[in-house]
Design a protein around this motif. Structure first.
Motif, short mmCIF file in Angstrom:
data_model
loop_
_atom_site.label_atom_id
_atom_site.label_comp_id
_atom_site.label_asym_id
_atom_site.label_seq_id
_atom_site.Cartn_x
_atom_site.Cartn_y
_atom_site.Cartn_z
N HIS A 14 72.89 118.28 -61.87
CA HIS A 14 72.67 117.74 -63.23
C HIS A 14 73.11 116.19 -63.45
O HIS A 14 74.44 115.97 -63.10
CB HIS A 14 73.27 118.60 -64.50
CG HIS A 14 72.40 119.54 -64.98
ND1 HIS A 14 71.87 119.76 -65.88
CD2 HIS A 14 72.12 120.90 -64.02
CE1 HIS A 14 70.96 121.04 -65.86
NE2 HIS A 14 71.43 121.50 -64.78
N ALA A 15 72.21 115.25 -63.66
CA ALA A 15 72.59 113.98 -63.78
C ALA A 15 73.92 113.79 -64.66
O ALA A 15 73.80 114.54 -65.74
CB ALA A 15 71.46 113.03 -64.13
N ASP A 23 81.01 115.02 -72.78
CA ASP A 23 80.55 115.97 -73.82
C ASP A 23 80.53 117.16 -73.30
O ASP A 23 80.69 118.33 -73.95
CB ASP A 23 79.03 115.64 -74.12
CG ASP A 23 78.92 114.27 -74.80
OD1 ASP A 23 79.80 114.02 -75.63
OD2 ASP A 23 77.71 113.86 -74.95
N SER A 24 80.19 117.53 -71.81
CA SER A 24 80.43 118.62 -71.26
C SER A 24 81.75 119.38 -71.05
O SER A 24 81.83 120.54 -71.36
CB SER A 24 79.89 118.41 -69.79
OG SER A 24 79.99 119.62 -68.93
N ARG A 25 82.69 118.55 -71.09
CA ARG A 25 84.10 118.93 -71.15
C ARG A 25 84.37 119.63 -72.64
O ARG A 25 85.19 120.70 -72.76
CB ARG A 25 85.03 118.00 -70.70
CG ARG A 25 85.15 117.63 -69.03
CD ARG A 25 86.30 117.05 -68.83
NE ARG A 25 86.40 115.77 -69.30
CZ ARG A 25 85.86 114.45 -68.70
NH1 ARG A 25 85.26 114.78 -67.55
NH2 ARG A 25 85.98 113.55 -69.28
N SER A 41 77.55 122.30 -63.41
CA SER A 41 77.99 121.54 -64.53
C SER A 41 77.09 121.75 -65.57
O SER A 41 75.93 121.74 -65.67
CB SER A 41 78.02 120.08 -64.51
OG SER A 41 78.07 119.41 -65.45
N THR A 42 77.39 122.09 -66.74
CA THR A 42 76.49 122.24 -68.23
C THR A 42 76.47 120.98 -68.92
O THR A 42 77.21 120.74 -69.63
CB THR A 42 77.43 123.43 -68.89
OG1 THR A 42 77.47 124.61 -68.24
CG2 THR A 42 76.45 123.56 -70.26
N SER A 43 75.62 120.35 -68.20
CA SER A 43 75.43 118.94 -68.74
C SER A 43 74.25 118.83 -69.78
O SER A 43 73.20 119.47 -69.58
CB SER A 43 75.06 117.83 -67.49
OG SER A 43 74.46 116.70 -68.19
N GLU A 52 71.10 118.16 -79.65
CA GLU A 52 72.51 118.04 -79.16
C GLU A 52 73.09 119.32 -78.98
O GLU A 52 72.76 120.28 -79.71
CB GLU A 52 73.52 117.20 -79.89
CG GLU A 52 73.22 115.58 -79.55
CD GLU A 52 74.31 114.79 -80.57
OE1 GLU A 52 75.28 115.44 -81.13
OE2 GLU A 52 74.08 113.62 -80.45
N LEU A 53 73.74 119.69 -77.94
CA LEU A 53 74.57 120.99 -77.99
C LEU A 53 75.91 121.04 -78.22
O LEU A 53 76.61 119.92 -77.46
CB LEU A 53 74.36 121.73 -76.60
CG LEU A 53 75.02 122.89 -76.27
CD1 LEU A 53 74.77 123.92 -77.06
CD2 LEU A 53 74.88 123.36 -74.70
N ARG A 54 76.51 121.36 -79.25
CA ARG A 54 77.86 121.03 -79.68
C ARG A 54 78.77 122.57 -79.58
O ARG A 54 78.31 123.53 -79.17
CB ARG A 54 78.00 120.70 -81.17
CG ARG A 54 77.16 119.19 -81.23
CD ARG A 54 76.98 118.72 -82.57
NE ARG A 54 76.29 117.52 -82.90
CZ ARG A 54 76.30 116.98 -84.17
NH1 ARG A 54 76.86 117.43 -85.11
NH2 ARG A 54 75.69 115.60 -83.93
#
Length: 593
Positions: A14-15, A23-25, A41-43, A52-54
């Protein structure tokens, strides 16, 4: 044309930029790592614009007011990959869902359903625990998010559960995967993943279910057969079933539920009252696992007749000539109030002996207490069966996957070679004490009992059953001995009976027949040389009585007899002293196969 799936080395990472990585962390929920491993990675870099994923869920930029604002539209979901079949059809979207318990679940949504409207597209996610936000139009926004999502990873879409590939390091059970992430199950297979109680663990199943099977040979066989499913492909053997037959209310159905609890906690047991196509789909869902079928006596004998071969051979009518459709290998258990032989006797043609070793008949109402021998301090068999059934329902669904997980840790040719050698030892142990050159069908049955015994011993060694070492082997070997006694005493009928009677005679007396070079005419049952058994006409007539000529015709047509001509039934044997005898000449290598 076969679709070329990217290898793990060429799957895109994932780029990510510094903002995305942060954001991923901050997400903490890492479904990509749950599925693909710690390197994935969950990007959110590839998300459609406006979403957006929050931490608390998926948010969207709502444009229903003059000033657009962010609103929560559902609990956390994440499009992970796309999948398709080997022929490039059946494209679907693999989506991770964070359920209310904080667990990561996976759902497959076919492209055809994504484009068919909100209800079909969202139902698989709701079933996995997704919840909607409280704002208006949230369903439409979630649907738009899914339609616009295009994750870069592409996986093969398996058309059967069980082992994927030949390395024994990836196993599918519906949406649940054990081992390497090289494939996902087709959406039709997700229905086969029975829910398991959230509190169920292999340890609880061992204590509440496994230990109660100790001292009960039929329960040992049933549970061991459940563990045998993943071993069939590793051992390179066909699937075989055991039919537990006996009177009503003796514990047969309880044994089915106990065996099924190795893989699921369902209280619903499929029955034989199904169409051929229904059984095909069930076999694909239970591939490399256990398939249970109840109440044979209520099914159409014609369906049962075809299904025995279909399940054992691993291909159905609709799949036999279709290379894109996989086959299956299943260990299966069946119950009924009468034997398969009696059930199939209702058909114009009688059951062939091959069916009797593909579906092995085991009496389930002749133990000390019906189907049981040890009630483990319960007042009676009814109470014991009730307690065992409830425990299987409450604690099921974890032991089978845990067993597979232990096999995946080894994987590859080393796993196969090791267990194939063990099977040979177990099979030899089953046959120990029986006449040499036993009937091929007896050998096949011995192998089926040996596979179950090996599975039970392996599961015990891995701490899953609560049984003593060797208990499964001893109990199942005793059941094989009982089966063999019934087999030998059962009167055969039809053309196959000619072969059985001849084989049984040769098993008992063939090795003691004198060599033709030293034999004399008269007084002997027959002779032998390196290639043949030669039975006198008197011996042949004693074996087959009024059917002597029909028996010889049948065996000649099966290329088992050496004759003077295509129409003759006997052979002229030259003996020492220039004597000649008309005999039935049986090919050794063919009769012993």
């Amino acid at each position: 044309m076969t679709y070329q799936f990217p290898t793990n080395d060429t799957q895109p990472a994932h780029a990510s930029n510094s903002e995305t990585s942060e954001d991923s962390r901050n997400l903490r929920w890492q479904p990509m790592k749950d599925f693909f491993g710690r390197e994935a990675s969950t990007s959110t870099a590839g998300f459609p614009d406006g979403f957006e994923l929050r931490m608390d869920g998926l948010w969207a930029l709502s444009e229903e007011t003059d000033s657009p604002e962010w609103v929560q539209i559902c609990s956390p979901i994440y499009p992970m990959a796309r999948s398709c079949r080997r022929d490039g059809s059946g494209w679907s979207l693999l989506v991770a869902v964070k359920d209310p318990n904080g667990q990561t679940r996976f759902a497959q949504i076919p492209n055809s359903e994504l484009q068919s409207g909100q209800q079909k597209a969202l139902s698989p996610l709701l079933d996995k625990g997704m919840t909607f936000g409280t704002e208006k139009s949230v369903k439409a926004l979630v649907h738009r998010f899914l339609v616009k999502s295009a994750p870069e990873r592409i996986l093969e879409q398996a058309q059967a559960n069980g082992w994927q590939g030949n390395d024994f390091d990836c196993f599918l059970i519906g949406s649940h995967r054990i081992g390497r992430p090289i494939a996902v199950a087709a959406p039709s297979l997700h229905k086969s993943q029975d829910r398991q109680p959230a509190s169920a663990t292999p340890e609880k199943w061992r204590e509440r279910v496994g230990t109660l099977c100790s001292g009960n040979p039929l329960a040992l066989l049933a549970v061991s057969q459940a563990f045998a499913g993943p071993l069939l492909r590793i051992l390179n053997v066909d699937g075989t079933g055991f039919h537990l037959r006996g009177r009503s209310s003796t514990g047969k159905s309880t044994l089915l539920r106990v065996a099924a609890s190795v893989w699921s906690a369902t209280s619903s047991i499929p029955t034989w009252r199904a169409t051929d196509n229904g059984l095909e789909q069930l076999a694909l869902q239970r591939n490399d696992q256990l398939l249970v079928l109840d109440e044979m006596h209520e099914a159409n004998p014609k369906v049962v007749d075809g299904s025995i071969y279909m399940l054992a051979n691993g291909h159905g009518k609709t799949r036999f000539n279709d290379a894109s459709c996989p086959g299956w290998k299943v260990a299966w258990l069946s119950t009924g109030e009468i034997s398969a032989k009696k059930h199939l006797a209702r058909l114009p043609t009688s059951q062939q002996d091959g069916q009797k070793v593909r579906l092995i008949d085991v009496p389930a109402d002749q133990r000390s207490y019906g189907a049981f021998d040890d009630l483990h301090s319960r007042a009676d068999a009814s109470q014991f069966a009730r307690d065992l059934g409830l425990a299987a329902r409450d604690e099921g669904g974890t032991s089978g996957p845990d067993f597979v997980r232990s096999l995946c840790e080894v994987g590859g040719s080393r796993l196969a070679s090791h267990h194939q050698k063990n099977l040979a030892k177990f099979e030899k142990g089953m046959l120990n004490g029986l006449p040499k050159n036993s009937d091929g069908r007896v050998i096949r049955a011995a192998r089926s009992f040996a596979v179950a015994a090996l599975a039970g011993e392996l599961a015990t060694a891995k701490g899953l059953t609560g049984w003593e070492k060797g208990e499964a082997l001893l109990g199942i070997k005793a059941l094989f001995g009982e089966w063999h006694s019934d087999w030998m005493s059962e009167p055969a009928s039809g053309p196959e009976s000619y072969l059985i009677r001849t084989k049984n005679f040769l098993v008992q007396h063939g090795s003691s027949l004198p060599d033709r070079k030293s034999g004399t005419a008269g007084g002997a049952s027959g002779w032998q040389d390196e290639r043949h058994y030669f039975l006198t006409k008197e011996t042949w007539n004693e074996l087959h009585g009024s059917d002597a000529q029909r028996a010889a015709s049948y065996m000649r047509d099966q290329a088992l007899l050496r004759t003077e001509s295509a129409t003759a039934l006997t052979f002229t044997l030259s003996l020492p002293g220039a004597s000649r005898e008309r005999v039935y000449a049986i090919y050794k290598n063919r009769i012993e196969d």
